[in-house]
Design a protein around this motif. Structure first.
Motif, PDB file in Angstrom:
ATOM      1  N   UNK A 131      77.630 -21.177  55.755  1.00 57.96           N
ATOM      2  CA  UNK A 131      77.263 -21.098  57.165  1.00 57.96           C
ATOM      3  C   UNK A 131      75.837 -20.577  57.296  1.00 57.96           C
ATOM      4  N   UNK A 132      75.301 -20.666  58.511  1.00 56.29           N
ATOM      5  CA  UNK A 132      73.912 -20.279  58.772  1.00 56.29           C
ATOM      6  C   UNK A 132      73.861 -19.386  60.009  1.00 56.29           C
ATOM      7  N   UNK A 133      73.071 -18.329  59.934  1.00 59.53           N
ATOM      8  CA  UNK A 133      72.840 -17.473  61.087  1.00 59.53           C
ATOM      9  C   UNK A 133      71.535 -17.884  61.767  1.00 59.53           C
ATOM     10  N   UNK A 134      71.597 -18.120  63.062  1.00 53.64           N
ATOM     11  CA  UNK A 134      70.403 -18.420  63.854  1.00 53.64           C
ATOM     12  C   UNK A 134      70.167 -17.232  64.778  1.00 53.64           C
ATOM     13  N   UNK A 135      69.068 -16.524  64.537  1.00 51.06           N
ATOM     14  CA  UNK A 135      68.761 -15.311  65.289  1.00 51.06           C
ATOM     15  C   UNK A 135      67.880 -15.655  66.489  1.00 51.06           C
ATOM     16  N   UNK A 136      68.297 -15.195  67.671  1.00 46.28           N
ATOM     17  CA  UNK A 136      67.569 -15.496  68.903  1.00 46.28           C
ATOM     18  C   UNK A 136      67.437 -14.242  69.750  1.00 46.28           C
ATOM     19  N   UNK A 137      66.626 -14.356  70.788  1.00 52.36           N
ATOM     20  CA  UNK A 137      66.506 -13.282  71.773  1.00 52.36           C
ATOM     21  C   UNK A 137      66.561 -13.875  73.177  1.00 52.36           C
ATOM     22  N   UNK A 138      67.337 -13.228  74.025  1.00 56.06           N
ATOM     23  CA  UNK A 138      67.330 -13.545  75.455  1.00 56.06           C
ATOM     24  C   UNK A 138      66.280 -12.644  76.085  1.00 56.06           C
TER      25      UNK A 138
END
Length: 214
Positions: A131-138
């Motif tokens: 699996x892959x983690x996609x890091x984002x910010x709101x």
């Protein structure tokens, strides 16, 4: 190029344009980052049209987005654990539908307006299980930013979200599993299905009541 060949090329280009116009998420969502970006784009569209949609309209939109971007059966099976394994297909389907209803209702309440928010993808990180983690910010103008990390896995050449981590660490799947453990132990899959449907009904009813009172 002869006229017949030129006309054929125009027809092919026209169909390509229609495909991009009608199914942007499917066409673009061929990487984990693209899936998350497409989800964020659709999420912002709902937020910007929040007043026109109302809670029922937002709920319907989010049901569609859950089916498009998330692998709900896998997420529900994780939360319900061995109870899922013991349940028959009809019981599993009812529990999955109830989880969809509650998730869509909660999203419809949570994202009920737009105040200039934007989403930014910060980076990606592969996990040993594939699996892959996609890091984002709101990013919010009137408040501090919120870190949101999506965990995605590939199913039949399509990437799907299988967990959401708030502040980069708090797994919503684990949180749900702990929250509903007692219900599953006391009344099994049927009991959890009834509980989730009741919560979804309450959210939708309160939203309609609030609108009527304006």
């Amino acid at each position: 190029m002869n006229p017949l060949r030129r006309q054929a090329v125009k027809l092919v280009l026209a169909w390509v344009f229609i495909a991009f116009a009608m199914t942007p998420s499917i066409v673009r969502a061929d990487t984990p980052e693209a899936v998350v970006d497409a989800f964020h784009s659709d999420l912002l569209a709902v937020m910007k049209d929040s007043d026109n949609l109302g809670i029922s309209g937002r709920y319907t939109k989010f049901l569609e987005h859950l089916d498009r971007y998330f692998h709900m059966p896998l997420m529900v099976s994780f939360v319900s654990g061995t109870h899922w394994a013991k349940a028959d297909q009809d019981a599993r389907r009812k529990l999955n539908d109830a989880a969809r209803r509650l998730s869509a209702g909660e999203l419809a309440v949570l994202f009920s307006g737009y105040g200039g928010e934007t989403f930014k993808t910060v980076g990606t990180r592969p996990i040993k299980d594939g699996s892959v983690l996609v890091e984002t910010e709101l990013e919010r103008k009137s408040d501090s930013n919120v870190k949101v990390t999506y965990r995605l896995r590939k199913f039949d050449e399509k990437w799907r979200i299988i967990d959401v981590l708030l502040d980069g660490t708090i797994s919503q799947l684990i949180k749900r599993r702990d929250e509903y453990r007692r219900t599953l132990e006391d009344s099994g899959v049927a009991g959890l299905t009834n509980l989730l449907n009741a919560k979804a009904d309450e959210i939708l009813a309160s939203g309609r009541t609030a609108k009527a009172g304006k």
